[in-house]
Design an enzyme around this catalytic site. Structure first.
Site, PDB file in Angstrom:
ATOM      1  N   ARG A 157       0.831  -1.207   0.000  1.00 12.17           N
ATOM      2  CA  ARG A 157       0.000   0.000   0.000  1.00 12.17           C
ATOM      3  C   ARG A 157       0.862   1.253   0.000  1.00 12.17           C
ATOM      4  O   ARG A 157       0.556   2.229  -0.661  1.00 12.17           O
ATOM      5  CB  ARG A 157      -0.895   0.012   1.227  1.00 12.17           C
ATOM      6  N   TYR A 210       0.529   4.276  -2.614  1.00  9.43           N
ATOM      7  CA  TYR A 210       0.197   5.645  -2.188  1.00  9.43           C
ATOM      8  C   TYR A 210       1.258   6.630  -2.665  1.00  9.43           C
ATOM      9  O   TYR A 210       0.949   7.716  -3.144  1.00  9.43           O
ATOM     10  CB  TYR A 210       0.066   5.712  -0.664  1.00  9.43           C
ATOM     11  N   TYR A 229     -12.857   8.931  -5.009  1.00 11.12           N
ATOM     12  CA  TYR A 229     -14.271   8.648  -4.767  1.00 11.12           C
ATOM     13  C   TYR A 229     -14.604   8.892  -3.292  1.00 11.12           C
ATOM     14  O   TYR A 229     -13.733   8.907  -2.429  1.00 11.12           O
ATOM     15  CB  TYR A 229     -14.647   7.231  -5.204  1.00 11.12           C
TER      16      TYR A 229
HETATM   17  C1  SAM Z   1      -9.888   3.738   0.883  1.00  8.22           C
HETATM   18  S1  SAM Z   1     -11.408   3.895   1.734  1.00  8.22           S
HETATM   19  C2  SAM Z   1     -12.121   5.187   0.813  1.00  8.22           C
HETATM   20  C3  SAM Z   1     -13.276   5.875   1.507  1.00  8.22           C
HETATM   21  C4  SAM Z   1     -13.854   7.025   0.717  1.00  8.22           C
HETATM   22  N1  SAM Z   1     -12.878   8.068   0.560  1.00  8.22           N
HETATM   23  C5  SAM Z   1     -15.098   7.610   1.345  1.00  8.22           C
HETATM   24  O1  SAM Z   1     -15.118   8.820   1.607  1.00  8.22           O
HETATM   25  O2  SAM Z   1     -16.051   6.874   1.560  1.00  8.22           O
HETATM   26  C6  SAM Z   1     -12.246   2.455   1.177  1.00  8.22           C
HETATM   27  C7  SAM Z   1     -13.234   1.991   2.204  1.00  8.22           C
HETATM   28  O3  SAM Z   1     -14.349   2.867   2.207  1.00  8.22           O
HETATM   29  C8  SAM Z   1     -15.529   2.151   2.457  1.00  8.22           C
HETATM   30  N2  SAM Z   1     -16.382   2.245   1.267  1.00  8.22           N
HETATM   31  C9  SAM Z   1     -16.044   2.625   0.041  1.00  8.22           C
HETATM   32  N3  SAM Z   1     -17.099   2.565  -0.796  1.00  8.22           N
HETATM   33  C10 SAM Z   1     -18.131   2.119  -0.052  1.00  8.22           C
HETATM   34  C11 SAM Z   1     -19.475   1.825  -0.329  1.00  8.22           C
HETATM   35  N4  SAM Z   1     -19.977   1.957  -1.566  1.00  8.22           N
HETATM   36  N5  SAM Z   1     -20.254   1.392   0.685  1.00  8.22           N
HETATM   37  C12 SAM Z   1     -19.758   1.222   1.932  1.00  8.22           C
HETATM   38  N6  SAM Z   1     -18.492   1.475   2.236  1.00  8.22           N
HETATM   39  C13 SAM Z   1     -17.674   1.917   1.261  1.00  8.22           C
HETATM   40  C14 SAM Z   1     -15.107   0.698   2.696  1.00  8.22           C
HETATM   41  O4  SAM Z   1     -14.900   0.521   4.094  1.00  8.22           O
HETATM   42  C15 SAM Z   1     -13.831   0.639   1.924  1.00  8.22           C
HETATM   43  O5  SAM Z   1     -12.980  -0.398   2.352  1.00  8.22           O
END
Ligand code: SAM
Length: 247
Positions: free
Chosen positions: A66, A70, A92
């Site tokens: 990771r 990054y 996103y």
């Molecule tokens: C690297 S983080 C990014 C989070 C993102 N920046 C946000 O604001 O939601 C990735 C994590 O976000 C959460 N996540 C991302 N997309 C999601 C979704 N559609 N539904 C629920 N949790 C989500 C999950 O826990 C996933 O492992």
């Protein structure tokens, strides 16, 4: 070195409908749009936002740590900024929520004398509150990265809600291939069983990226968590345990 500018924005979770007007203006004002997207079907929309849009998805490779991924993202964003360009970097969800390269790119750009800012957006947790009908003000709510939650044991107030992010990749040090998620849930479940009863309901939650589709909501007893196969984007939600024992 030329003076460039960086604006980091979030595209929200739902494809095409959660980009704020403020962020849209930042995209329009940029010389180039660089983006990191979770949902491949969103790429077409992102690519359509700017005549010079470029995905950084290829920097995520199975087996690469990771930290290396990054660092590669930060440098890919900063390279054109250093050349004097106005860059918009889109992540996103909320760009500052559980995203390290976005914060690092802003900090490094500022340290190097460029203009840099981050705009707020809709995170997965915002969607969770809406879809599961949770108001974090009622009992309180703690939010952790699932791996960090295990790596740094600390007191947990089980009378508050608990949100564990990146649960499918818990204890995975590398970027993982699609479909190979969820292998260490037994370790996470063992720690949670020290805090909650085996019957305590947990929720594997995935907000839908599609405006018309419902969220994925899988409710199960904590004891069944090791057998669960969460989607790569799942977040684990534990409601408050009523009268909880802090441990
Ligand atoms: C690297 S983080 C990014 C989070 C993102 N920046 C946000 O604001 O939601 C990735 C994590 O976000 C959460 N996540 C991302 N997309 C999601 C979704 N559609 N539904 C629920 N949790 C989500 C999950 O826990 C996933 O492992």
């Amino acid at each position: 070195m030329a003076r460039g500018a960086l604006t980091v924005v979030g595209t929200g979770i739902r494809i095409g409908v959660q980009l704020t007007p403020e962020s849209r203006a930042a995209v329009d004002a940029a010389d180039e749009l660089l983006y990191v997207n979770a949902e491949p079907l969103g790429d077409h929309w992102l690519a359509s936002l700017h005549p010079r849009a470029r995905s950084l998805a290829s920097l995520y490779r199975p087996g690469v740590s990771r930290e290396q991924v990054y660092e590669a993202i930060v440098e890919a964003i900063l390279e054109p900024v250093r050349a004097g360009a106005r860059i918009c970097a889109a992540f996103y969800g909320h760009p500052g929520v559980f995203v390290r390269p976005s914060h690092e790119a802003v900090a490094r750009a500022r340290a190097e004398g460029h203009d840099a800012r981050m705009l707020p957006a809709v995170s997965a947790e915002d969607c969770l509150f809406a879809d599961l009908g949770v108001d974090p003000a009622l009992d309180g709510c703690a939010s952790y990265d699932a791996t960090g939650f295990l790596a740094r044991p600390r007191p947990v107030d089980t009378t508050a809600a608990l949100v564990l992010w990146q649960v499918a990749a818990v204890l995975e040090p590398h970027a993982v291939a699609a479909g190979s998620h969820g292998g260490n849930l037994d370790v996470l479940a063992a720690r949670l069983l020290e805090l909650y009863s085996p019957q305590h309901e947990v929720v594997l939650y995935e907000a839908s990226p599609f405006p018309a589709a419902p969220a994925l909501v899988e409710r199960l007893p904590l004891a069944a968590l090791p057998e669960a196969r969460p989607t790569p984007q799942a977040t684990l939600y534990l409601p408050p345990a009523g009268t909880g024992a802090a441990a």
